[in-house]
Motif scaffolding. Structure first.
Motif, mmCIF file in Angstrom:
data_model
loop_
_atom_site.group_PDB
_atom_site.id
_atom_site.type_symbol
_atom_site.label_atom_id
_atom_site.label_comp_id
_atom_site.label_asym_id
_atom_site.label_seq_id
_atom_site.Cartn_x
_atom_site.Cartn_y
_atom_site.Cartn_z
ATOM 1 N N ILE A 41 0.810 -1.216 0.000
ATOM 2 C CA ILE A 41 0.000 0.000 0.000
ATOM 3 C C ILE A 41 0.845 1.270 0.000
ATOM 4 O O ILE A 41 0.676 2.128 -0.870
ATOM 5 N N ILE A 42 1.753 1.409 0.946
ATOM 6 C CA ILE A 42 2.549 2.641 1.032
ATOM 7 C C ILE A 42 3.438 2.832 -0.196
ATOM 8 O O ILE A 42 3.457 3.932 -0.777
ATOM 9 N N PRO A 43 4.183 1.812 -0.659
ATOM 10 C CA PRO A 43 4.983 2.028 -1.866
ATOM 11 C C PRO A 43 4.143 2.414 -3.091
ATOM 12 O O PRO A 43 4.530 3.286 -3.865
ATOM 13 N N ARG A 44 2.979 1.809 -3.235
ATOM 14 C CA ARG A 44 2.137 2.145 -4.385
ATOM 15 C C ARG A 44 1.563 3.552 -4.269
ATOM 16 O O ARG A 44 1.425 4.253 -5.267
ATOM 17 N N CYS A 45 1.256 3.974 -3.054
ATOM 18 C CA CYS A 45 0.803 5.352 -2.855
ATOM 19 C C CYS A 45 1.918 6.329 -3.194
ATOM 20 O O CYS A 45 1.677 7.379 -3.805
ATOM 21 N N PHE A 67 -4.220 -0.700 -5.914
ATOM 22 C CA PHE A 67 -3.902 -1.665 -4.860
ATOM 23 C C PHE A 67 -4.149 -3.105 -5.305
ATOM 24 O O PHE A 67 -3.437 -4.012 -4.902
ATOM 25 N N ARG A 68 -5.155 -3.315 -6.120
ATOM 26 C CA ARG A 68 -5.534 -4.674 -6.531
ATOM 27 C C ARG A 68 -4.671 -5.231 -7.660
ATOM 28 O O ARG A 68 -4.672 -6.448 -7.882
ATOM 29 N N MET A 69 -3.951 -4.388 -8.377
ATOM 30 C CA MET A 69 -3.118 -4.857 -9.488
ATOM 31 C C MET A 69 -2.102 -5.880 -8.993
ATOM 32 O O MET A 69 -1.600 -5.768 -7.879
ATOM 33 N N THR A 70 -1.807 -6.845 -9.838
ATOM 34 C CA THR A 70 -0.718 -7.751 -9.499
ATOM 35 C C THR A 70 0.579 -6.949 -9.483
ATOM 36 O O THR A 70 0.659 -5.862 -10.089
ATOM 37 N N GLU A 71 1.589 -7.459 -8.836
ATOM 38 C CA GLU A 71 2.869 -6.757 -8.768
ATOM 39 C C GLU A 71 3.452 -6.553 -10.164
ATOM 40 O O GLU A 71 3.945 -5.477 -10.490
ATOM 41 N N LYS A 72 3.391 -7.578 -11.003
ATOM 42 C CA LYS A 72 3.931 -7.463 -12.365
ATOM 43 C C LYS A 72 3.207 -6.379 -13.156
ATOM 44 O O LYS A 72 3.834 -5.547 -13.798
ATOM 45 N N ARG A 73 1.895 -6.379 -13.089
ATOM 46 C CA ARG A 73 1.115 -5.380 -13.825
ATOM 47 C C ARG A 73 1.406 -3.973 -13.304
ATOM 48 O O ARG A 73 1.552 -3.034 -14.071
ATOM 49 N N PHE A 74 1.502 -3.821 -11.991
ATOM 50 C CA PHE A 74 1.797 -2.517 -11.401
ATOM 51 C C PHE A 74 3.159 -2.008 -11.873
ATOM 52 O O PHE A 74 3.288 -0.860 -12.291
ATOM 53 N N VAL A 75 4.151 -2.872 -11.805
ATOM 54 C CA VAL A 75 5.501 -2.479 -12.234
ATOM 55 C C VAL A 75 5.504 -2.119 -13.718
ATOM 56 O O VAL A 75 6.077 -1.096 -14.117
ATOM 57 N N ASP A 76 4.849 -2.926 -14.543
ATOM 58 C CA ASP A 76 4.807 -2.651 -15.983
ATOM 59 C C ASP A 76 4.097 -1.334 -16.292
ATOM 60 O O ASP A 76 4.590 -0.528 -17.084
#
Length: 108
Positions: A41-45, A67-76
């Motif tokens: 949560i905090i890193p994504r914010c 918040f719900r995105m997978t880590e791979k999708r968020f990073v991409d």
């Protein structure tokens, strides 16, 4: 209960005090309570705040979707895509940039 009482208190405090979410917003998204505050949560914010402040992402972006995105999708979608334009986005994702809160209300 899957999440401890202490974790729930920390999450609720963060959601209410830093993200200006109402308890009803949180109750509509109960899976938020299962996410890691420090690891997700905090890193994504921090990443989202940085990208919004640079005008690369709209303020209307749904925080729950992020918040719900997978880590791979968020990073991409939000880290790798903008790391050349905003090198600090990698540091934000790694938790090296402290998140102070958003200066506006987020879309849930």
């Amino acid at each position: 209960m899957i999440a401890s009482e202490n974790k729930i208190r920390k999450l609720m405090s963060f959601f209410v005090n830093k993200l200006n979410m109402t308890p009803s917003m949180i109750s509509k998204n109960p899976n938020l309570r299962l996410l890691s505050l420090e690891k997700r949560i905090i890193p994504r914010c921090s990443v989202l705040h940085l990208l919004i402040s640079k005008g690369l992402v709209k303020e209307e972006t749904s925080i729950v979707y992020v918040f719900r995105m997978t880590e791979k999708r968020f990073v991409d979608k939000l880290v790798s895509k903008y790391q050349n334009e905003v090198p600090d986005v990698v540091s934000a994702h790694q938790g090296k940039i402290e998140f102070q809160g958003f200066p506006f209300d987020l879309k849930i």
